[in-house]
Motif scaffolding. Structure first.
Motif, PDB file in Angstrom:
ATOM      1  N   VAL A 135       0.859  -1.192   0.000  1.00  9.03           N
ATOM      2  CA  VAL A 135       0.000   0.000   0.000  1.00  9.03           C
ATOM      3  C   VAL A 135       0.892   1.237   0.000  1.00  9.03           C
ATOM      4  O   VAL A 135       1.701   1.423   0.915  1.00  9.03           O
ATOM      5  CB  VAL A 135      -0.935   0.029   1.223  1.00  9.03           C
ATOM      6  CG1 VAL A 135      -1.831   1.264   1.167  1.00  9.03           C
ATOM      7  CG2 VAL A 135      -1.789  -1.230   1.259  1.00  9.03           C
ATOM      8  N   CYS A 136       0.746   2.070  -1.026  1.00  9.16           N
ATOM      9  CA  CYS A 136       1.527   3.299  -1.149  1.00  9.16           C
ATOM     10  C   CYS A 136       0.700   4.469  -0.643  1.00  9.16           C
ATOM     11  O   CYS A 136      -0.389   4.741  -1.177  1.00  9.16           O
ATOM     12  CB  CYS A 136       1.928   3.535  -2.597  1.00  9.16           C
ATOM     13  SG  CYS A 136       3.033   2.272  -3.259  1.00  9.16           S
ATOM     14  N   CYS A 137       1.228   5.150   0.369  1.00 10.56           N
ATOM     15  CA  CYS A 137       0.516   6.253   1.026  1.00 10.56           C
ATOM     16  C   CYS A 137       1.367   7.515   0.985  1.00 10.56           C
ATOM     17  O   CYS A 137       1.680   8.112   2.008  1.00 10.56           O
ATOM     18  CB  CYS A 137       0.193   5.901   2.472  1.00 10.56           C
ATOM     19  SG  CYS A 137      -0.797   4.417   2.698  1.00 10.56           S
ATOM     20  N   THR A 138       1.791   7.918  -0.211  1.00  9.86           N
ATOM     21  CA  THR A 138       2.606   9.104  -0.366  1.00  9.86           C
ATOM     22  C   THR A 138       1.927  10.037  -1.360  1.00  9.86           C
ATOM     23  O   THR A 138       0.849   9.735  -1.868  1.00  9.86           O
ATOM     24  CB  THR A 138       4.005   8.750  -0.898  1.00  9.86           C
ATOM     25  OG1 THR A 138       3.934   8.501  -2.304  1.00  9.86           O
ATOM     26  CG2 THR A 138       4.583   7.530  -0.190  1.00  9.86           C
ATOM     27  N   THR A 139       2.588  11.146  -1.659  1.00  9.90           N
ATOM     28  CA  THR A 139       2.116  12.035  -2.724  1.00  9.90           C
ATOM     29  C   THR A 139       3.207  12.182  -3.775  1.00  9.90           C
ATOM     30  O   THR A 139       3.356  13.224  -4.399  1.00  9.90           O
ATOM     31  CB  THR A 139       1.741  13.418  -2.167  1.00  9.90           C
ATOM     32  OG1 THR A 139       2.874  13.973  -1.486  1.00  9.90           O
ATOM     33  CG2 THR A 139       0.562  13.328  -1.212  1.00  9.90           C
ATOM     34  N   SER A 140       3.960  11.113  -3.999  1.00  2.70           N
ATOM     35  CA  SER A 140       5.138  11.163  -4.851  1.00  2.70           C
ATOM     36  C   SER A 140       4.790  11.473  -6.307  1.00  2.70           C
ATOM     37  O   SER A 140       3.813  10.955  -6.862  1.00  2.70           O
ATOM     38  CB  SER A 140       5.889   9.830  -4.791  1.00  2.70           C
ATOM     39  OG  SER A 140       7.064   9.888  -5.567  1.00  2.70           O
ATOM     40  N   THR A 141       5.622  12.302  -6.912  1.00  4.85           N
ATOM     41  CA  THR A 141       5.478  12.601  -8.344  1.00  4.85           C
ATOM     42  C   THR A 141       6.418  11.751  -9.184  1.00  4.85           C
ATOM     43  O   THR A 141       6.402  11.858 -10.410  1.00  4.85           O
ATOM     44  CB  THR A 141       5.767  14.093  -8.610  1.00  4.85           C
ATOM     45  OG1 THR A 141       7.081  14.403  -8.142  1.00  4.85           O
ATOM     46  CG2 THR A 141       4.741  14.976  -7.914  1.00  4.85           C
TER      47      THR A 141
END
Length: 326
Positions: free
Chosen positions: A202-208
């Motif tokens: 589960v990815c919980c970031t705001t990565s661009t």
């Protein structure tokens, strides 16, 4: 004549008390059931750009099913809030009376968003993850949503252990040290090694920029991205999504305009939109997710208004049940 009482107000504390994990999970399952059954009405997501110190403004509007009041979430995003001692995202949820259209209640939108997002992921994992349990889970990103997802995923059971990774190792270490979730939780220094044996990531970031490569993912695993909620947000690449055995989204029209990896997979890597599955079809109708046990499933959640509607109505229902009789 006694003046009519104003709309009910539910602050952060009240929202968290009434929207416990079981209630939140049930509300999100109902949200996707109604969406899959064609009962929900979902308005377009509106975003007004900020600039010059002004916040980006967003609005979601939805009706869970006929006979329930329309729910609107209105809020703003401003990175400068950190210096002000405020959360980056500020939001309010408004519930209208189903018959009169008058405002029936207002609720803290930050708490609802945090709780319903994690609960919706738990619903998705229940329906999309491999059938074999217990599951090895990896959470990428250990901020507010990472912590909420740790609680939600372990609460529903079937988890053997959780690996935590964050760009700031101290955040992963802090979250692991404070975890009281009944299963082993450990920080990992390398994201690739941390996800390699996971059944659920589960990815919980705001990565661009992409954080994961599909060749690092275990065959048969499920990868969830909640931070790829805009065209420029890419927790995984378009190639990753295109190579997945199945792509699942919360709402296809919204995903094709907002979900960065899905948009890139369609535009740059030939993913056929007709092959993309909506979570509602799985929850409501048991749509087949995998054709082989080794298929990697990628679920991209941008977050949609029907989730807020279901959560808000669940809170009002619980409040009404708990209220003393006249």
């Amino acid at each position: 004549m006694t003046p009519a009482a104003g709309p009910a107000r539910y602050d952060d504390e009240a929202v968290r008390r009434l929207l416990d994990l079981d209630t939140a999970f049930a509300s999100q399952r109902e949200a996707f059931r109604c969406l899959g059954e064609g009962l929900a009405d979902l308005g377009p997501r509106v975003v007004l750009a900020g600039g010059g110190g002004d916040a980006v403004t967003f609005s979601y509007t939805a009706r869970l099913r006929p006979g329930t009041g329309t729910v609107c979430k209105l809020g703003g995003v401003n990175e400068e809030n950190v210096a002000r001692g405020l959360a980056t995202v500020q939001a309010t949820v408004v519930v209208l009376d189903a018959h009169t259209g008058a405002v029936a209640a207002t609720l803290d939108g930050n708490a609802i968003t945090e709780l319903r997002t994690a609960a919706a992921t738990a619903v998705a994992v229940r329906h999309l993850a491999p059938a074999a349990e217990p599951l090895q889970v990896a959470i990428v990103g250990c901020g507010l949503q990472g912590a909420a997802h740790l609680r939600a995923l372990t609460h529903q059971g079937g988890v053997a252990s959780v690996a935590l990774w964050d760009r700031d190792p101290a955040r992963a270490e802090e979250l692991a040290a404070g975890a009281r979730v009944g299963v082993p939780v450990a920080p990992v220094a390398d994201v690739t090694a941390g996800v390699r044996e996971a059944d659920v990531v589960v990815c919980c970031t705001t990565s661009t920029t992409p954080l994961l490569e599909i060749d690092s993912i275990k065959p048969g695993a499920t990868v969830v991205s909640i931070g790829s909620f805009a065209p420029d947000r890419l927790e995984v690449s378009g190639e990753f999504a295109a190579r997945a055995g199945r792509v699942v989204v919360d709402h296809l029209p919204t995903a094709l305009e907002q979900a960065g990896p899905v948009m890139a997979a369609v535009t740059d890597h030939g993913l056929d939109p007709s092959a993309i599955l909506e979570l509602g079809a799985v929850v409501a109708h048991g749509a087949e997710v995998r054709t082989t046990s080794g298929d990697i499933v990628f679920y991209n959640s941008v977050g949609i208004g029907v989730q807020d509607a279901a959560a808000a109505l669940a809170i009002l229902d619980r409040a009404a049940t708990a209220a003393p009789a006249d």
